[in-house]
Scaffold this active site. Sequence first.
Site, PDB file in Angstrom:
ATOM      1  N   GLY A 155       0.813  -1.213   0.000  1.00 46.28           N
ATOM      2  CA  GLY A 155       0.000   0.000   0.000  1.00 46.28           C
ATOM      3  C   GLY A 155       0.843   1.258   0.000  1.00 46.28           C
ATOM      4  N   THR A 199       5.036   0.982   6.157  1.00 43.49           N
ATOM      5  CA  THR A 199       3.638   0.575   6.310  1.00 43.49           C
ATOM      6  C   THR A 199       2.911   1.516   7.249  1.00 43.49           C
ATOM      7  OG1 THR A 199       2.104  -1.059   7.207  1.00 43.49           O
ATOM      8  CG2 THR A 199       4.339  -1.164   8.035  1.00 43.49           C
ATOM      9  N   ASP A 250       0.434   0.627   8.778  1.00 47.40           N
ATOM     10  CA  ASP A 250      -0.092  -0.233   9.846  1.00 47.40           C
ATOM     11  C   ASP A 250       0.834  -0.287  11.056  1.00 47.40           C
ATOM     12  OD1 ASP A 250      -2.319  -0.869   8.348  1.00 47.40           O
ATOM     13  OD2 ASP A 250      -1.389  -2.629   7.440  1.00 47.40           O
ATOM     14  N   MET A 296      -8.212   2.229   8.992  1.00 46.01           N
ATOM     15  CA  MET A 296      -7.503   1.055   8.483  1.00 46.01           C
ATOM     16  C   MET A 296      -6.711   0.345   9.573  1.00 46.01           C
ATOM     17  SD  MET A 296      -5.986   2.096   4.729  1.00 46.01           S
ATOM     18  CE  MET A 296      -7.015   2.131   3.254  1.00 46.01           C
ATOM     19  N   ARG A 331      -5.888  -4.103   9.802  1.00 44.25           N
ATOM     20  CA  ARG A 331      -6.540  -5.415   9.848  1.00 44.25           C
ATOM     21  C   ARG A 331      -6.203  -6.148  11.144  1.00 44.25           C
ATOM     22  NH1 ARG A 331      -8.564  -8.734   5.467  1.00 44.25           N
ATOM     23  NH2 ARG A 331      -7.977  -7.054   4.049  1.00 44.25           N
ATOM     24  N   GLU A 377     -10.917  -1.279  11.273  1.00 46.29           N
ATOM     25  CA  GLU A 377     -11.604  -2.124  10.299  1.00 46.29           C
ATOM     26  C   GLU A 377     -11.447  -3.607  10.628  1.00 46.29           C
ATOM     27  OE1 GLU A 377      -9.689  -1.305   6.514  1.00 46.29           O
ATOM     28  OE2 GLU A 377      -7.861  -2.348   7.082  1.00 46.29           O
ATOM     29  N   TYR A 434      -9.114   5.559   1.581  1.00 44.15           N
ATOM     30  CA  TYR A 434      -7.793   5.782   1.017  1.00 44.15           C
ATOM     31  C   TYR A 434      -7.205   7.132   1.403  1.00 44.15           C
ATOM     32  CZ  TYR A 434      -8.442   1.361  -1.051  1.00 44.15           C
ATOM     33  OH  TYR A 434      -8.622   0.012  -1.181  1.00 44.15           O
ATOM     34  N   GLN A 457      -6.610   8.358   4.277  1.00 43.47           N
ATOM     35  CA  GLN A 457      -5.665   8.299   5.388  1.00 43.47           C
ATOM     36  C   GLN A 457      -4.263   7.884   4.962  1.00 43.47           C
ATOM     37  OE1 GLN A 457      -7.206   5.129   8.130  1.00 43.47           O
ATOM     38  NE2 GLN A 457      -8.361   4.578   6.313  1.00 43.47           N
TER      39      GLN A 457
END
Lengths: 410, 410
Positions: free
Chosen positions: A13, A136, A138, A180, A182, A237, A295, A297
Amino acid sequence: MTVARLLVAQGGGPTAVINQSLVGVVLQARHFSSVQQVLGARHGVRGIVADDMLDLTHESAERLEAVAATPAAALGSTRDKPDAAYCQAIFATLKRRAVTHFFYIGGNDSADTVRIVSEEAARQGYPLRCMHIPKTIDNDLMGNDHTPGYPSAARFVAQAFAGASLDNAALPGVYVAVVMGRHAGFLTAAAALSRTHADDGPHLIYLPERTFDTARFLADVKAVHERLGRCVVAVSEGIHDASGQAMAAQLVPNAERDAHGNLQLSGTGALADALCEQIKSQLKIKRVRGDTFGYLQRSFLGCVSEVDQLEAREAAAFAVRHALGGSGGDGSVAIRRVARAGGVHEGAYEAGYALQALQAVAAKTRVMDDAFINGAGNDVTAAFCDYLRPLLGSSMPRAARLASPLLPKT
Amino acid sequence: MTVARLLVAQGGGPTAVINQSLVGVVLQARHFSSVQQVLGARHGVRGIVADDMLDLTHESAERLEAVAATPAAALGSTRDKPDAAYCQAIFATLKRRAVTHFFYIGGNDSADTVRIVSEEAARQGYPLRCMHIPKTIDNDLMGNDHTPGYPSAARFVAQAFAGASLDNAALPGVYVAVVMGRHAGFLTAAAALSRTHADDGPHLIYLPERTFDTARFLADVKAVHERLGRCVVAVSEGIHDASGQAMAAQLVPNAERDAHGNLQLSGTGALADALCEQIKSQLKIKRVRGDTFGYLQRSFLGCVSEVDQLEAREAAAFAVRHALGGSGGDGSVAIRRVARAGGVHEGAYEAGYALQALQAVAAKTRVMDDAFINGAGNDVTAAFCDYLRPLLGSSMPRAARLASPLLPKT
């Protein structure tokens, strides 16, 4: 002197600063006279296999700096997760192009690709230095204090919640926004950094590190709404029930799955809508609104942490210096936090860079420490805020309130 | 000298600069020695009826400036649309508080409230000066070149699409984003200002000023996708079919309606999801993602046009000067564009302020000129871009691309 041919690519991403790392590789390479060519593969490993290459060797520094300040992946990216055969195809192109140094900017899947390519090169006795440069939003790479891309995305989330909370105070109701993440809740947790006043939202934060219980969630929302007349909620999410099943799968009929069987969580507002529907139907609250940051963010042009920019550049430069000047082997760059006498606090924040084994990062996922999540599992702790605050960069906008006296009624 | 008692309130949806107008009223009033008190009603007309008032008279300039830079409505807002009886209740409070000047910051509904209150005061022979100060991200007020709040929201939309388009180029597919605007497409149209290169998204823009045809939409998306391998689409939440029925009502089962029978368009991702579903099922395109910009586009903390800030402040100051120093009657402030020799272009942009009759604005909706929409009804024109560009403010971030040569395959 041995001739060096570098190849750089971007995977996974896009982020606000992944191009800082790309430019970090290209510009740092110019300090080494052995470097004859710097190749950029388009769309990550897919472009390597297809031999779809740009020659970055003579790109002007002026343009490179402009690209560095641009979000997303200037070379293009890919979601491909190479298996052994795919990695052999990558390796074949590298060999044909006489590449000596391979730099792959990406997350844990990209690190795994670098690991397989590195092992293949060793097996074939081909001299190839393979480096993974972290990236990332994340923030889920093992061995890193944090990862490039996360601070800027976190800043977006904090600024978004600051505004949404003000909006919710002006026109009260319940507001649920899905962020976002996971498996790791770091980005959702950043919502807490939006708070200025004691009753500012988000009033509740739900992370994938904890089991989501719909009844408990509704009770939490009800309690806040009764206390303040409004409620702002941040939801990852990736929230799931005790069995590990994603709430998106339970609440949303016909949710899409990818080739790997992963549920589509981004690019749809379904989870936010489903949670809002629960609140409306179960709590009988009238004004309930849901947003999904989607998207924006990770790609919004013009919201970036300069700490993140600098570190993304520096992590790449570190990789190049290690690969071309160092004596060590292949590896993954990690960002560490330099501890200071007196403890880590805003003024004392400083990043350091280290190399860790590819195996330590590849295909592994880091999640939030328990110390970052409150006991009730519906908020973060002060320790998390202290951790994130120095990463957001300077000039974070702050919300102000009127302090005018309330007049007695006439 | 007559004693002046001012009352200011904020109505409708929050914006990035509505507090600039609030602060414009309070600070400009300090230039008039007749002003004895400046009241701020909480949550708009609802707070007036409930006599829920802050005393802004002595609020510090330092705090006021901090509040001015904060989005949303610092006094709180309301969605109430007063009828005649409600306006009498408003008027009763104003009389009891001996208010001499009433300033209401809001959109066309708020202008209508000011109109009714003004008429009621005249009917009762009560000396009350009633001023409407424009505010709406929809940019849909008659007689205005543009409205405070719109430029900042437009800037958010442009920055969001710039990033989303870069993201879509990095990981190709179809991306659909839904933007606010029930009847007027100005905010959705702002997506066009994100473009830097010829093939940048948005490649298609759908506005409520034109009839939406799903078959035509799908053909458009298909054509762009075949040409570029990707497609970015901007869609107004208010798109409707030839009969005027909202697409949200047709594509989304069980869509929510408010007390006025208006369909809930914001605070749900349903329309974007429904359009994505159409693309997936009809065009068999695999990677299709939908975002809904939701509340972020009107409240995001830290995305503001300084042109907008200045004009929101100035429009309010103009209202106060007119009401306290002028000789005219009640009215609504309008922003006009000052024409320059050589035509309107970026360097020559300048705003002027005028007063128009409340009847000219109240409960009326302005939509986009035909000259702003292309013939096919799926994009805006260069004239629209020229119109909007100077409003976005300085230092709009720009996207840069690599210009490195593509290597021949080995």
